[in-house]
Design a protein around this motif. Structure first.
Motif, PDB file in Angstrom:
ATOM      1  N   TYR A  45       0.846  -1.191   0.000  1.00 50.56           N
ATOM      2  CA  TYR A  45       0.000   0.000   0.000  1.00 50.56           C
ATOM      3  C   TYR A  45       0.883   1.243   0.000  1.00 50.56           C
ATOM      4  CZ  TYR A  45      -3.539  -3.343   1.447  1.00 50.56           C
ATOM      5  OH  TYR A  45      -4.377  -4.423   1.503  1.00 50.56           O
ATOM      6  N   ILE A  46       0.408   2.298  -0.628  1.00 46.71           N
ATOM      7  CA  ILE A  46       1.128   3.568  -0.682  1.00 46.71           C
ATOM      8  C   ILE A  46       0.169   4.658  -0.228  1.00 46.71           C
ATOM      9  CG2 ILE A  46       2.370   5.189  -2.153  1.00 46.71           C
ATOM     10  CD1 ILE A  46       2.857   2.808  -4.074  1.00 46.71           C
ATOM     11  N   SER A  47       0.637   5.506   0.678  1.00 41.24           N
ATOM     12  CA  SER A  47      -0.197   6.588   1.195  1.00 41.24           C
ATOM     13  C   SER A  47       0.651   7.842   1.356  1.00 41.24           C
ATOM     14  CB  SER A  47      -0.774   6.191   2.558  1.00 41.24           C
ATOM     15  OG  SER A  47      -1.444   7.271   3.164  1.00 41.24           O
ATOM     16  N   ASN A  50       2.082  10.696   6.573  1.00 36.90           N
ATOM     17  CA  ASN A  50       1.300  11.187   7.710  1.00 36.90           C
ATOM     18  C   ASN A  50      -0.213  11.154   7.484  1.00 36.90           C
ATOM     19  OD1 ASN A  50       3.710  11.719   9.153  1.00 36.90           O
ATOM     20  ND2 ASN A  50       3.931  13.604   7.979  1.00 36.90           N
ATOM     21  N   LYS A  51      -0.679  10.391   6.518  1.00 35.13           N
ATOM     22  CA  LYS A  51      -2.117  10.184   6.332  1.00 35.13           C
ATOM     23  C   LYS A  51      -2.372   8.695   6.525  1.00 35.13           C
ATOM     24  CE  LYS A  51      -3.076  14.044   3.523  1.00 35.13           C
ATOM     25  NZ  LYS A  51      -3.679  15.115   4.095  1.00 35.13           N
ATOM     26  N   ASP A  52      -3.517   8.369   7.033  1.00 32.69           N
ATOM     27  CA  ASP A  52      -3.843   6.965   7.271  1.00 32.69           C
ATOM     28  C   ASP A  52      -4.896   6.498   6.276  1.00 32.69           C
ATOM     29  OD1 ASP A  52      -3.528   4.554   8.498  1.00 32.69           O
ATOM     30  OD2 ASP A  52      -4.933   4.966  10.120  1.00 32.69           O
ATOM     31  N   ILE A  84       5.026   3.621   2.749  1.00 33.13           N
ATOM     32  CA  ILE A  84       4.759   2.341   2.090  1.00 33.13           C
ATOM     33  C   ILE A  84       4.516   1.290   3.170  1.00 33.13           C
ATOM     34  CG2 ILE A  84       5.703   0.519   0.616  1.00 33.13           C
ATOM     35  CD1 ILE A  84       7.329   2.731  -0.791  1.00 33.13           C
ATOM     36  N   LYS A  85       3.387   0.610   3.054  1.00 36.57           N
ATOM     37  CA  LYS A  85       3.042  -0.455   4.004  1.00 36.57           C
ATOM     38  C   LYS A  85       3.022  -1.774   3.256  1.00 36.57           C
ATOM     39  CE  LYS A  85      -1.273  -1.107   5.483  1.00 36.57           C
ATOM     40  NZ  LYS A  85      -2.528  -1.002   6.259  1.00 36.57           N
ATOM     41  N   VAL A  86       3.602  -2.802   3.866  1.00 40.87           N
ATOM     42  CA  VAL A  86       3.534  -4.143   3.296  1.00 40.87           C
ATOM     43  C   VAL A  86       2.878  -5.075   4.306  1.00 40.87           C
ATOM     44  CG1 VAL A  86       5.625  -3.769   1.910  1.00 40.87           C
ATOM     45  CG2 VAL A  86       5.804  -4.976   4.088  1.00 40.87           C
ATOM     46  N   VAL A  87       2.241  -6.112   3.759  1.00 40.32           N
ATOM     47  CA  VAL A  87       1.654  -7.178   4.571  1.00 40.32           C
ATOM     48  C   VAL A  87       2.362  -8.461   4.165  1.00 40.32           C
ATOM     49  CG1 VAL A  87      -0.454  -8.452   5.133  1.00 40.32           C
ATOM     50  CG2 VAL A  87      -0.569  -5.981   4.686  1.00 40.32           C
TER      51      VAL A  87
END
Length: 124
Positions: A45-47, A50-52, A84-87
């Motif tokens: 995921y890309i954001s 500082n935003k959720d 960048i968030k990874v699972v």
């Protein structure tokens, strides 16, 4: 013959420069993610930093195995700094790498030590 060679060389250089400029502009925020976490990644995921608001999973149906790379297209050059968030595939745990300037970075190599929960990333 020498002047023909110089003309061809100059034309090739001008063409290469023009091509590089177009390429840099067209994909200025695209990046490659090189998985060095030690685990397969099932979601990315890309954001904006500082935003959720993570939005949709960028991996789709595939996984990114450890040691493999994947090119991600990213067109929001107005908001260059992103998280960048990874699972991870094996246990669904999540890890976030923060404040990556995707307009300046073209290759991200994330690392993760699950025992210590330390995250880091090399960027190029």
């Amino acid at each position: 013959m020498i002047s023909t060679f110089k003309s061809l060389a100059l034309s090739a250089l001008l063409f290469a420069g023009a091509t590089a400029s177009v390429t840099a502009y067209a994909g200025a925020a695209d990046f490659s993610l090189v998985n060095r976490t030690g685990y397969s990644i099932s979601e990315v995921y890309i954001s904006a930093a500082n935003k959720d608001a993570w939005g949709k999973d960028r991996m789709g149906d595939g996984t990114l195995d450890n040691g493999k790379a994947k090119l991600f297209r990213f067109s929001d050059a107005a908001n260059c700094v992103q998280d960048i968030k990874v699972v991870f595939e094996d246990d669904s745990s999540e890890v976030v790498w923060e404040d990556i300037d995707l307009c300046e970075v073209h290759k991200i190599t994330p690392r993760y030590n699950r025992k210590t929960r330390v995250v880091s990333a090399e960027t190029e």
